[in-house]
Design an enzyme around this catalytic site. Structure first.
Site, short mmCIF file in Angstrom:
data_model
loop_
_atom_site.label_atom_id
_atom_site.label_comp_id
_atom_site.label_asym_id
_atom_site.label_seq_id
_atom_site.Cartn_x
_atom_site.Cartn_y
_atom_site.Cartn_z
N LEU A 6 0.85 -1.20 0.00
CA LEU A 6 0.00 0.00 0.00
C LEU A 6 0.88 1.24 0.00
CD1 LEU A 6 -2.65 -1.14 2.65
CD2 LEU A 6 -2.49 -1.69 0.20
N GLY A 9 -0.89 6.90 -0.06
CA GLY A 9 -1.15 8.07 0.77
C GLY A 9 -0.34 9.29 0.39
N GLN A 77 -5.36 3.80 -6.45
CA GLN A 77 -6.40 4.17 -5.50
C GLN A 77 -6.58 5.68 -5.65
OE1 GLN A 77 -5.51 3.87 -1.33
NE2 GLN A 77 -7.64 3.53 -0.74
N GLY A 82 -9.50 4.45 2.92
CA GLY A 82 -9.20 3.52 3.98
C GLY A 82 -8.44 2.30 3.51
N THR A 83 -7.98 1.51 4.49
CA THR A 83 -7.10 0.38 4.18
C THR A 83 -7.82 -0.74 3.42
OG1 THR A 83 -7.51 -0.43 6.43
CG2 THR A 83 -5.45 0.78 6.04
N GLY A 135 -3.73 -0.63 17.73
CA GLY A 135 -4.78 -1.63 17.68
C GLY A 135 -4.29 -2.85 18.44
N HIS A 313 30.49 26.19 2.44
CA HIS A 313 31.60 26.08 3.37
C HIS A 313 31.30 26.76 4.70
CE1 HIS A 313 32.15 29.56 0.72
NE2 HIS A 313 32.73 30.18 1.72
#
Length: 401
Positions: A6, A9, A77, A82-83, A135, A313
């Protein structure tokens, strides 16, 4: 087996470094972050599917139609939702079991291997000291997945969801039936819950290796430190003039040049075409990118200097990230330490965030230029193409919104 990565994003938390490039193409050591993800999975997959979105053409050009002998398919996408929505874009290509990895997370090859060996549907989990920000994975008595709860105040276990999975192709049917979450997205954890509701077993693949989400600018430095820490030898394949001191591990790629009087204290990587010195000091986990210039009497410490950037420099740059084509005028100095010794804060999406780093310098977007004798405070961002006047003192972000 397919490897679905994925990489769609926009990476707004990484600004300004992502204003002209997709986050998965940020360099970590000698290659883009996305290439490191593909490397990690190459041993267990026969083909890749890369899900693109923001500046997808850049990703297609960088990776090409094959990687390490595996064909690469690209799917778009266009409107990230969303995932689960992202994984679902691979449905027209994938017709066998596949692993899902994120294109902006640094992991070891043992992670996709664990998912591949688990069989069927699987979720990767790792032990963390404080799981409240993740999660959290719960397991049934037989060790299979019982559920995942997001950022619980009272975590049922210390197992964090790594965000990498293995699925059979019929998961696409479940993705099609996945409802929108409270956040307004189609989330793969919701899809997993639907699988569990239907009595489908989901294995939990244990993982205890590197797991680094490279989502914010200082995390690019952490990723670079992690990768360079694995260097074990010095390779001087470029030009090293007399009176150069190199203390390994240091890699000087073919076509790079270390000029007389330069001192390099690794781990460090000097990329092809880079020109360092004379009398420069390079130390810490530093990468001097392709065709970049580190000039006379310049000290660069624990810093990523991207392609075509130049540090004039008599300058000091510490714990910083300089984007492509940045030009620091002579005498530009970057502060990387607060006077009160507190950890440095940096603005992420309009919010000041404690980076947890005692030392952090500047984050500089592509093409920015400083006038001579510019001073830049710790934790300051300079946007793409920004300019400073000679003698300027930059204590606040200068960003192109």
């Amino acid at each position: 087996m397919y490897g679905v990565v994925l990489a769609a994003g926009r990476g707004t938390r990484m600004r300004p470094l992502t204003d002209r490039r997709p986050k998965p193409l940020l360099p970590v050591g000698d290659r883009p972050l996305l290439a490191r993800v593909l490397d990690a999975a190459a041993a267990v997959v026969d083909a890749f599917v890369v899900v693109t979105g923001y500046r997808g053409a850049d990703i297609r050009e960088a990776i090409g139609d094959s990687y390490r002998g595996r064909p690469v398919h690209f799917v778009e996408q266009a409107d990230p939702q969303g995932t689960a929505h992202a994984v679902g874009q691979a449905a027209p290509v994938v017709d066998e079991r596949f692993v899902v990895l994120n294109g902006d997370v640094l992991v070891d090859p043992s992670l996709p291997r664990a998912l591949a060996d688990a069989g069927g549907t699987a979720v990767a989990a790792t032990e963390v000291a404080d799981p409240r920000s993740y999660g959290v994975v719960s397991t049934a008595p037989d060790g299979t997945l019982a559920g995942i709860v997001e950022k619980p105040a009272d975590p049922p276990t210390s197992l964090a969801n790594v965000g990498c999975y293995a699925f059979e192709p019929d998961v696409f049917e479940y993705i099609d039936r996945t409802p929108v979450s409270d956040r307004g997205e189609y989330e793969i954890t919701t899809t997993l819950a639907r699988l569990l509701d239907d009595g489908r077993p989901v294995s939990v693949a244990s993982y205890d290796g590197t797991w680094l989400d490279v989502g914010r600018p200082w995390e690019l430095l952490t990723a670079t430190e992690t990768v360079l820490d694995t260097l074990e030898e010095t390779r001087l394949e470029g030009t090293v003039e007399p009176n150069v001191q190199v203390h390994g591990p240091v890699v000087v790629e073919p076509g790079a040049r270390l000029r007389s009087g330069t001192y390099v204290d690794g781990p460090a990587v000097i990329r092809s075409g880079a020109d360092v010195g004379p009398n420069a000091y390079v130390r810490g986990a530093t990468v001097v990118g392709p065709d970049a210039r580190v000039g006379n009497a310049v000290e660069v410490k624990n810093t990523v200097v991207m392609r075509d950037a130049s540090v004039g420099h008599q300058s000091y740059v510490g714990d910083s990230v300089l984007g492509r084509g940045v030009n620091f005028g002579a005498g530009t100095n970057v502060a990387n330490l607060r006077h009160d010794d507190a950890s440095v804060r940096l603005t992420v999406k309009d919010t000041r965030v404690d980076t947890g780093r005692r030392k952090l310098g500047a984050i500089v977007g592509d093409g920015a230029k400083t006038g001579i004798n510019t001073s830049i405070n710790a934790g300051v961002r300079l946007g793409v193409g920004e300019r400073t006047a000679p003698g300027a003192v930059v204590s606040r972000d200068r960003m192109n919104e």
